[in-house]
Structure formats: C-alpha cells, structure tokens
Design an enzyme around this catalytic site. Structure first.
Site, PDB file in Angstrom:
ATOM      1  CG  ASP A 123      -2.058   5.561   4.350  1.00  0.00           C
ATOM      2  OD1 ASP A 123      -2.488   4.586   3.716  1.00  0.00           O
ATOM      3  OD2 ASP A 123      -1.142   5.490   5.181  1.00  0.00           O
ATOM      4  CD  GLU A 124      -3.799   2.626   7.529  1.00  0.00           C
ATOM      5  OE1 GLU A 124      -4.754   1.842   7.290  1.00  0.00           O
ATOM      6  OE2 GLU A 124      -2.716   2.246   8.011  1.00  0.00           O
ATOM      7  CE  LYS A 162      -1.260   1.049   3.843  1.00  0.00           C
ATOM      8  NZ  LYS A 162      -1.630   1.673   5.103  1.00  0.00           N
ATOM      9  CB  THR A 163       3.667   2.388   2.103  1.00  0.00           C
ATOM     10  OG1 THR A 163       2.912   2.041   3.265  1.00  0.00           O
ATOM     11  CG2 THR A 163       4.379   3.691   2.350  1.00  0.00           C
ATOM     12  CD  GLN A 187      -4.797  -4.068   7.406  1.00  0.00           C
ATOM     13  OE1 GLN A 187      -3.939  -3.832   8.227  1.00  0.00           O
ATOM     14  NE2 GLN A 187      -4.579  -4.033   6.105  1.00  0.00           N
ATOM     15  NE  ARG A 202      -0.486  -6.687  10.757  1.00  0.00           N
ATOM     16  CZ  ARG A 202      -0.603  -5.967   9.655  1.00  0.00           C
ATOM     17  NH1 ARG A 202       0.319  -5.090   9.348  1.00  0.00           N
ATOM     18  NH2 ARG A 202      -1.626  -6.133   8.844  1.00  0.00           N
TER      19      ARG A 202
END
Length: 806
Positions: A216-217, A37-38, A253, A614
């Site tokens: 973002d997010e 994503k980043t 998430q 994770r």
DNA sequence: GGGTGTCGGATTTTT
DNA sequence: TCCGACACCC
C-alpha cells in the site's frame, strides 16, 4: 480461475475490477485520492482467497501504519468466509519482526529488544558525550544522518559535511546495540535484507512460500523497503518468483520525502518488475465535483508527475470559499462561525481543520473555547512515547532483559533517589567492564565496591533502594501484578504527585490507568490463546507486541462529536464533509523552509492537494494578511497556491473589510447551498454503508464545552464557562489519540462535594484499581478525603490520587 | 544533585 | 511567544 463465481465484483467499477482480477505478474495501481484504494486491496486479497483458492499463508500485504493494517484486516474479514484464516496484513516493520523471530536461527540475533526513536536519541546523545562531540553535531542531526546511512540517502547525507564524526558515532552506535541486543526500527528491515542477501536457503524457502505480495502507499516507500520487495519477489534481477506483486500508490499524495520516501520507487517498480501492467483509477467517490476540479487544477502545476485527472459524478456548485482575513484571530473567528452555521446534514464531528504546523492550533483553541465548540486535536505525543508510560515499561523491560542499559539508565533516578550524573557515569564505566553482569549484579557490585569507586553513602543508599524495588519483581508473576508492585514499591504515583501540577498529574495517572487496562486486556487474551508450543512468557509477548505500537489502539468514541484539528500530514487517508485549510500564506503553506527548491515547493503543493481532496462537501480556505509568529507581528503574503485554484469554482471574500454581520450572513448563505446531487450513483447503488453521516441529525445542539488542560488562560476560561456551562455537569470524557484530553471543568462550588467523589460513585486508583466511594469530606480547596471500597478493602485517599471511573 | 534563571531555537511523522 | 536545553548556584 474461471470457476462459477462466489465472489462478487459488483461493488467495483471496471478499473477496480481489473486491479482485483489480474492475479499474475506485476501490477501497479495508480489510485487517486478517494478512488477506493483500500477497497481494491481488500477485495483483491479476498478474491485471491475465495476465488483463486490461494492459501492465505502465501499472501503478504504490507502497509505503513498499524492503523491502515487494522482497517484492512477488518474489511478482509468481512469479505472472506469465516473458515479462512487471514493472510499477513501488517506494517513493514512488524513483518520484518515476524521474520526475524521465525528465522532467528539464521540471523545471528537470537534475542533482542526494539528501541524506539527516543531511546535511539538517548543512546546517541550518550555516545556523542563519550567522544566529546556534543558541540560538533546535534543529536537530532546525527540521528537523521544515521538513518540516511541505512537508507543509502547519500545525497542528503553529504549535506552534513561531517562524514568522519558520523562514521565514528555510527560505529560506536552499532557496537552498543550489539552489546545490548538492541535493534532500532531501521534495523528490523536491515536485518531482514541481510538475511535475504546472505542466506540463499532462506530466500528460496521464503519465495516458495510467499506467492502474492501487496504493498500500500507505494509512493511512501524508502529505498530499503523497495529493496525488500525485490528480495521477497525476485529470484534474480528481472526474474519474478512470486505469482503476483501489486503495488498501490499515488504520486500526488507523496508528502513524506523528508523522511526518506522516494516517489521514484513507483518508476523503479516499472523497471524492476517488468513487465508491469499499470491501472489508473480516476473516479473519485468522495468529493463534490467543484472540489475535485480545484484539486486537479492545483496539482497540475507540479511538473514532476504523470498526468492524472480525478472525476466525480457528485455534481454541485459553489462549494469552495476562500476568505482573506485580517489576522489569525479573525481567521479562527470565521472558522468558528462557519462551524456554528453548518447545515443540518453536516455534524461537527464530520468537520476538520487542517493546517501546516502545530503552532497554528493555539488561536483555534482559544476561539473555539470561547465559542463553545467541542474540538479534538489529533496528533502530538503518542501514547507509548509518554514519560510515565515509558518509565513503567522500562521497569518491565528490565525484568525481561536484565542487560537493557537504556531502560536502567531511564529509571536510575526515577523517582529521584539521589543517583545523578556522577553515579550514571560510574555505572556505565563499570558495566562496560563487566558486560556479562545483569543490572542487579551490577547494582550489587557498585554497592560493595562503593569505596573503591568513589561512591558516597547516599549513593549506596539510593542504589540499594533501586535494587530493593526488584526483589519482588520476578518474571514468573503476571504483568498486572508486576505493574502494581512497580507502582507501589517505587512510589511512582507519589513521585508524579510531587513532580506535577494537579492537571498534569491527573492526566498522567489517567494514562497509567490506560496502560493498566491494556495490560489486563492483553493478559486475558494471552491466557485464552495460549498455545503449548510457545514458551514465550506473557511479559515477553506483551513487550514484543507494543514495541512497534507507538499509538495504542484507538478509542475515538469521545471524538465523534468534535471537530478535528490536525496537520495536513495527519489528514492523509481521512475524509470529512467539511474541511477547512487554514493559513494559505507564503512561509506557512508553502512553508518557509521549502521556498528554496522547486521539489520542496512541489511537495508543499501535494500537501495542499491532499488537504483539498479530504473534503466531501465543503471546503473553506483561509488566509490572514498579518499574523503573529514567535511573538512578532508580520505581514503575510498570499500563498502562491491560491492563485492556482480555478477561479470559476471559487467564491472569494475579503473578510478584513467586512462587518461581522456581513461575514456571518455570507457564510450562512454559502453553507445553505444544499446538495444538488447529494446521492451520487455510487453511494446509492453500491455503498449504502457510507451514507449515514449525511443523514445524521445536526448535533450542534449538544455542543459541549471543553477546557484544554494546557490552556494558560484561567481567568478567561472562568468567564466563558459560567456563561456556557451545561446544567447537568459534563459528559464523560475520553482520552484522545493525541493525548489532548478534553476535560470537564469542575464547576462545583468548592465547599460541597463534587459528584465524582460523592457516595456510590465509581472511582479508580492507579494501584488499588476501581472501587466505590463510601464517604467523602472536604480537606482543602478542591481536595477531598474519600473513603473507597476497593476489592482489597477500604481505604481513605486524597481525591487528587483518584480518578472518576468512566 | 537538584532547583532556578537565561539563552536560543522554533515543519511535517511513522515504525 | 513559548518551550526546552544548559549554566550556575545552593
């Protein structure tokens, strides 16, 4: 746009490429966990600048945390040419702050101080007391309610059934803030929204300048933030003025609904910015396949979601072990054993233990200490929230803003000078009467009118004492000078020494030292970059800069070799080779507070999902049959989520009925199961930079014994330390982000001088700075008289006031 | 006003 | 169990 390409898209998969090159209109990128994503956001920004010749000033990228913003900036810098300036990349709050400063002429808030949630709470508490309402509603409740008011979260607000009180308090709260030129965190966004809504000139100018917005997010945005995006990019409802809007998110998430985040904003995005192109990125580059399968399987139980299936080409098998333990101690034991059985390819620093609540850490600390496992607890009290830091900052803030009531009240009696509740009440009353007074004028007023106001001799003495501290604190001085004067003239270090036990005193003065270092660093930068146009003083700039920084920029070098302990919430965005999720029990995960509603359970499930995703290589999930909570031993039911794992990917063991040796060999053979497909095509071809941790040497040989400062078990520590003490003293320690300081235990016999106070050692004193030890002698047990050469001369100081300089 | 004892409450976290 | 808020006493 189709000019010969200088910007390579080779490092991106087809979906990622699509998300990068679609540079007009609204775009929603549904990026699963670990899908890069980043990488998409940063590449997109670089592409806009390098390939589409978009001026950086017209791009704005918004994140939720300073940490995320920092990482993005670093990655963009690497992608664009060095001549290009960086676009704005920062948090919602810092962007709003920037706008408020830049357009202050339009806002009606020319100067202001930002208050953090602790200041906010203190202010609200005072208001409740003023109205005699403190019995009716808790401070925390009112704080939450007021935030709900601003976020238009009426649903949650109605639950309080105390509308009238909330409104009354809120009204007074707003009045107080206005009088003191204060803005809370929510206000930063509210004020900018007001600006957009009431000033069409501003809105037009803004929309002419800002043409590309990235967020973002998106699943974590609240209603204010969603509205803000609309104001930034829509000239009228449904009409997009920006060239592109790109929201990136993953509804699976979303774990912050309890603080106002609305997943629905992802759906609203599709309506409010229609037509929206949606791109799903489902290839995961992080986790071994069985781990992803488990994650997919679990999250599929959520009803309220759009189906999404992550996949990976990192083939492997038997990567998930579920252990049923008899109690919390066995749970910690098993985890400790697993950590000491790691394959050489995995270092301790690449392991994490995730849990639902902080309370679960205690047992881990105890067992890890005994096993000699170096650990770092992540999270907890943040740097700028610490009392000693806030105290000193309150002095600095008063110098900058002499009307700052919150700061004055904070230091009124710190260090103690006999100014208690009574003086505080009178002071507040008088300041309400004479609002134009600066705090020094107010103090003077209280002293001269002491008779009339019913203040005693000791009160006036205290007030004069306080006033005296500020005589030399003039805004023209440098911040580091001010810092030193504050510490010495208020006798703050002596106050800390008197008030706290040695360990805590040490940690607090070490924090002050860190503050001093960040001040020096800031000043140096400030003086180098000083522009003539800006009249802002270094002090004002410093206070502004840290206002939105609750955490100091991390120095995590000390943590590198330690296993990380943190909540599932704080693990979001991170990844580890080996992940443990502990406490898979009803009432823990899912938490007891969530059992009532389906939505809450779904959020707990997402939390579990975040935890699973994770893990890169191994996942250990534990649960206990019984556990002591609040001193009471309780039988614990297995979490419903355990039953949602795909059976064929899981190895179960019932540790409660196994011999320790059996458990040990089971764990070993599980972890010996080596990578069957260690290098996925992605890692080999595209990302050599994410390889090194696999190749790292096993660092268990250098496990260090750390003693947690808050441990209440000294006798127990002694035994283990003697057994485990490394020969040559302890490695240097660093402040951890959490402030949980891993400290070397002093093992030197008390009759000889420990190395840190021996001749030629470098030491630090909060006032005199760093110096070199000239000589030292034993004063009392663990206390030494140390003569130190400081820049300003020789001083003989008790070792409790010194810290070894690292 | 500051120190000591008792009672009650006890997810998750960023700005 | 353990921590913080509040009440009470000096």
């Amino acid at each position: 746009m189709n000019t010969p390409s200088s910007f390579s898209l080779d490092h991106l998969n087809p979906e990622q490429q699509q998300a990068v090159v679609k540079t007009s209109g609204a775009l929603l990128v549904i990026a699963g966990a670990g899908s890069g994503k980043t990488r998409v956001i940063t590449s997109r920004i670089a592409y806009l600048i390098s390939e589409c010749n978009v001026p950086p000033q017209s791009i704005v990228a918004l994140t939720f945390t300073n940490k995320a913003a920092k990482e993005m900036k670093e990655r963009i810098t690497k992608l664009i040419s060095s001549e290009s300036t960086l676009p704005f990349v920062g948090t919602f709050h810092s962007y709003c702050l920037l706008l408020l400063r830049k357009y202050k002429a339009f806002t009606g808030v020319e100067t202001f101080t930002i208050i953090d949630s602790e200041d906010q709470k203190a202010l609200l508490k005072r208001i409740l007391e003023k109205f005699g309402l403190e019995k009716q509603i808790a401070t925390n409740q009112i704080q939450h309610a007021i935030s709900c008011l601003k976020n238009q979260m009426h649903k949650q607000l109605l639950g309080y059934g105390k509308q009238q009180i909330i409104e009354q308090v809120n009204h007074e709260y707003e009045r107080e803030k206005k009088a003191g030129n204060l803005l809370d965190f929510d206000d930063l966004i509210v004020k900018v929204l007001e600006l957009f809504k009431t000033n069409s000139h501003f809105k037009e100018e803004f929309q002419r300048k800002v043409k590309h917005v990235l967020i973002d997010e998106y699943q974590d945005t609240n209603s204010m933030q969603h509205t803000l995006l609309k104001e930034m990019t829509l000239s009228s409802p449904g009409v997009i003025s920006a060239h592109s809007i790109c929201a990136v998110g993953d509804e699976d998430q979303s774990i912050y609904s309890w603080r106002g985040a609305q997943v629905e904003n992802i759906r609203s995005f599709k309506n409010d910015f229609a037509p929206v192109e949606t791109i799903k990125i489902e290839q995961n580059y992080r986790s071994a396949e069985p781990i992803l399968k488990a994650a997919n399987h679990v999250i599929a139980h959520n009803r309220n979601r759009t189906p999404k299936e992550l996949w990976s080409d990192k083939k492997a098998h038997k990567r998930i072990l579920v252990a049923t333990c008899s109690n919390g101690y066995q749970e910690a034991d098993i985890i400790a054993q697993a950590l000491t059985s790691l394959p050489p390819s995995i270092s301790l620093g690449q392991c994490a233990i995730l849990y639902r609540t902080h309370a679960q850490t205690r047992v881990f600390e105890e067992i890890f200490m005994r096993s000699g496992i170096a650990y770092a607890i992540i999270g907890g009290i943040r740097f700028y929230e610490r009392k000693e830091i806030k105290d000193i900052l309150a002095f600095l803030r008063l110098i900058q803003n002499p009307h700052d009531k919150i700061s004055l009240l904070r230091i009124l009696n710190v260090p103690q000078r006999g100014l208690g509740e009574k003086v505080e009440t009178i002071l507040i009353e008088e300041w309400d009467k004479y609002t134009h007074f600066t705090f020094t004028q107010l103090l003077e007023h209280l002293i001269t009118q002491s008779g009339l106001l019913g203040l005693s001799r000791s009160h006036t003495n205290g007030l004069s004492e306080l006033k005296k501290i500020f005589i030399n604190l003039t805004p023209s001085r440098s911040i580091s000078e001010l810092y030193e004067i504050i510490l010495s003239d208020s006798a703050y270090i002596q106050y800390l020494a008197k008030e706290y036990e040695q360990e805590e005193f040490r940690s607090k003065s070490e924090n002050l030292r860190e503050l001093f270092q960040s001040i020096s660093f800031f000043e140096k930068q400030f003086n180098e970059n000083k522009t003539k146009e800006s009249s802002e003083t270094a002090l004002a700039a410093f206070l502004n800069e840290i206002a939105l920084l609750q955490e100091k920029i991390e120095d995590d070098s000390g943590e590198q070799k330690m296993v990380k302990l943190m909540t599932l919430h704080s693990a979001k965005g991170l990844e580890f080779d080996f992940v443990v999720i502990a406490g898979l029990e009803e009432t823990i995960l899912p938490s007891s507070k969530s059992l009532e509603s389906r939505e809450d359970i779904e959020e707990e499930r997402r939390l579990f999902y975040v935890g699973i995703t994770r893990a890169r290589e191994y996942l250990l999930i534990t649960r206990a049959l019984a556990r002591s909570t609040y001193g009471q031993k309780n039988a614990q039911d297995a979490s419903r989520f355990l039953g949602e794992l795909p059976e064929k990917e899981i190895i179960h063991i019932d540790a409660s009925s196994m011999f320790p040796s059996q458990i040990n060999s089971t764990l070993r053979s599980w972890l010996e199961n080596t990578y069957s497909n260690q290098k996925s095509s992605y890692q080999t071809i595209f990302a050599p930079d994410i390889q090194p941790h696999f190749a790292q040497a096993n660092q268990r040989g250098s496990i260090q014994q750390y003693v947690h400062p808050h441990s209440k078990k000294p006798s127990f520590q002694k035994i283990t330390l003697e057994k485990l003490a490394p020969k040559n003293g302890f490695p240097s320690t660093k402040m951890l982000s959490s402030g949980n300081i891993a400290k070397p235990q002093n093992l030197t016999p008390s009759n000889s001088i420990p190395p840190e106070w021996q001749k030629n050692s470098r030491v630090f004193h909060p006032i005199f700075g760093s110096g070199i030890v000239l000589s030292s002698s034993l004063k009392a047990e663990n206390k030494y008289l140390v003569t130190v050469a400081f820049p300003e001369g020789e001083k003989t100081i008790l070792s409790t006031f010194l810290q070894p300089y690292e």
